[in-house]
Design an enzyme around this catalytic site. Structure first.
Site, PDB file in Angstrom:
ATOM      1  N   ASP A  40     -17.289 -37.654 -49.743  1.00 61.51           N
ATOM      2  CA  ASP A  40     -17.451 -36.395 -49.024  1.00 61.51           C
ATOM      3  C   ASP A  40     -18.861 -36.408 -48.409  1.00 61.51           C
ATOM      4  OD1 ASP A  40     -17.216 -33.525 -48.439  1.00 61.51           O
ATOM      5  OD2 ASP A  40     -18.677 -33.322 -50.069  1.00 61.51           O
ATOM      6  N   ASP A  42     -20.877 -33.062 -47.048  1.00 60.84           N
ATOM      7  CA  ASP A  42     -21.713 -31.893 -47.369  1.00 60.84           C
ATOM      8  C   ASP A  42     -21.966 -31.766 -48.870  1.00 60.84           C
ATOM      9  OD1 ASP A  42     -22.272 -30.682 -44.854  1.00 60.84           O
ATOM     10  OD2 ASP A  42     -20.216 -29.965 -44.740  1.00 60.84           O
TER      11      ASP A  42
HETATM   12  P1  TMP Z   1     -16.313 -30.414 -47.533  1.00 57.00           P
HETATM   13  O1  TMP Z   1     -17.714 -30.394 -48.080  1.00 57.00           O
HETATM   14  O2  TMP Z   1     -15.269 -30.457 -48.605  1.00 57.00           O
HETATM   15  O3  TMP Z   1     -16.093 -31.444 -46.513  1.00 57.00           O
HETATM   16  O4  TMP Z   1     -16.061 -29.008 -46.871  1.00 57.00           O
HETATM   17  C1  TMP Z   1     -16.874 -28.436 -45.965  1.00 57.00           C
HETATM   18  C2  TMP Z   1     -17.515 -27.182 -46.502  1.00 57.00           C
HETATM   19  O5  TMP Z   1     -17.850 -26.339 -45.393  1.00 57.00           O
HETATM   20  C3  TMP Z   1     -16.680 -26.334 -47.419  1.00 57.00           C
HETATM   21  O6  TMP Z   1     -17.337 -26.266 -48.664  1.00 57.00           O
HETATM   22  C4  TMP Z   1     -16.640 -24.944 -46.793  1.00 57.00           C
HETATM   23  C5  TMP Z   1     -17.759 -24.984 -45.799  1.00 57.00           C
HETATM   24  N1  TMP Z   1     -17.583 -24.165 -44.586  1.00 57.00           N
HETATM   25  C6  TMP Z   1     -18.668 -23.407 -44.162  1.00 57.00           C
HETATM   26  O7  TMP Z   1     -19.711 -23.393 -44.815  1.00 57.00           O
HETATM   27  N2  TMP Z   1     -18.538 -22.687 -43.014  1.00 57.00           N
HETATM   28  C7  TMP Z   1     -17.401 -22.684 -42.275  1.00 57.00           C
HETATM   29  O8  TMP Z   1     -17.340 -22.045 -41.225  1.00 57.00           O
HETATM   30  C8  TMP Z   1     -16.292 -23.472 -42.740  1.00 57.00           C
HETATM   31  C9  TMP Z   1     -15.027 -23.492 -41.958  1.00 57.00           C
HETATM   32  C10 TMP Z   1     -16.446 -24.203 -43.892  1.00 57.00           C
END
Ligand code: TMP
Length: 296
Positions: A40, A42
């Protein structure tokens, strides 16, 4: 042995240390030829907080920052929306099935804001350079080790892929060879203005082979690589290997960045190793070094 000391780190929790050790041993015996990586981005490859304890930016936060320059009203709306939906994402009581409709709504609205703001490719790149998205300490060494050993690495992100590309370019110097970003990519018109996002939409709970298509280039690269080294930070990330063909051993390492007490049990169910409150790549790097020891 160094690896043993690492597994005793106070930052590590394991439900079943024996199983974990067997998995690491098997990966070590099978060697580099059988290995692939799924990470992943983020708060996994990037930091959750800096050394002063301040929250770092996620890829979506960068988009919101970029929007705030010309469209503060849209950035405000997006930030309000985050507060609402993040509760569903991390709710320890709701099932994944119950969470999914909320995630789709969140992502679709968020992408629509970026389109309404008419963000340009250049604005995005400029904003990344001044934003607070930092690769974890030692991440550069970790990424280069994977690259130098010719190992395929899928960075699976429900964030925004354009931000990830820019972070790698700025902080590693380039996008490492063999690293494939599967994410929501911004689509631009002839004036380099964002007018959409790639399909299918990738959200927290569908980050697995169901959103991949068979002609993606890396399929050839991962053929026969049955052992998966997986890094994530959300519970959904632990399923990123779903659909890997003839999977052998999957070593799943999860970063638990907050709410240690309420989330620990669930994280230990989903991950072999839970790393808590550690913004470095030291532990995965040591394990990787051990796995590669005889074959590198
Ligand atoms: P991931 O880390 O699993 O790839 O997911 C991306 C993260 O982004 C998830 O924890 C939710 C977050 N997110 C935001 O902070 N702002 C947003 O507008 C959206 C759609 C997701």
């Amino acid at each position: 042995m160094k690896i043993m000391n690492i597994l005793k780190s106070p930052h590590i929790r394991m439900e079943n240390p024996e199983v974990v050790w067997k998995k690491i041993q098997k990966m070590h015996e099978d060697g580099a030829d059988k290995l692939m990586f799924i990470s992943d981005f983020d708060c996994t490859l990037s930091k959750y907080k800096d050394s002063e304890g301040n929250r770092c930016n996620t890829t979506h936060a960068v988009i919101e920052g970029a929007m705030s320059v010309r469209h503060p009203e849209l950035a405000d709306k997006a930030a309000e929306m985050d507060k609402k939906y993040v509760q569903f994402e991390y709710c320890p009581i709701m099932t994944v099935e119950e969470k999914i409709p909320y995630m789709v709504e969140w992502w679709e609205n968020s992408h629509n804001f970026a389109v309404q703001a008419k963000l340009t490719r250049q604005e995005v790149a400029e904003y990344v350079a001044k934003s607070r998205v930092y690769l974890r300490d030692l991440a550069k060494i970790y990424l280069k080790k994977i690259e130098e050993n010719g190992l395929p690495h899928i960075v699976f992100s429900a964030g925004v892929g354009d931000i990830i590309e820019n972070v790698f370019k700025n902080q590693v110097g380039y996008i490492p060879k063999g690293l494939h970003i599967i994410s929501n990519m911004m689509v631009y018109d002839e004036n380099n203005t964002c007018n959409g996002f790639t399909e299918p939409l990738i959200h927290t709970f569908n980050k697995n082979s169901t959103v991949l298509n068979n002609d993606m280039l890396f399929y050839e690269e991962i053929k026969g690589r049955k052992n998966v080294f997986l890094l994530g930070d959300s519970l959904g990330d632990s399923h990123m290997d779903l659909g890997v063909k003839d999977e052998g051993v999957a070593l799943k390492i999860g970063f638990l960045n907050f709410n240690f007490d309420t989330l620990m049990d669930k994280y230990m169910e989903h991950y072999d190793i839970v790393i808590l409150d550690d913004q470095t790549m030291a532990i995965p790097l040591e394990i990787l070094d051990y796995i590669l020891e005889k074959s590198s």
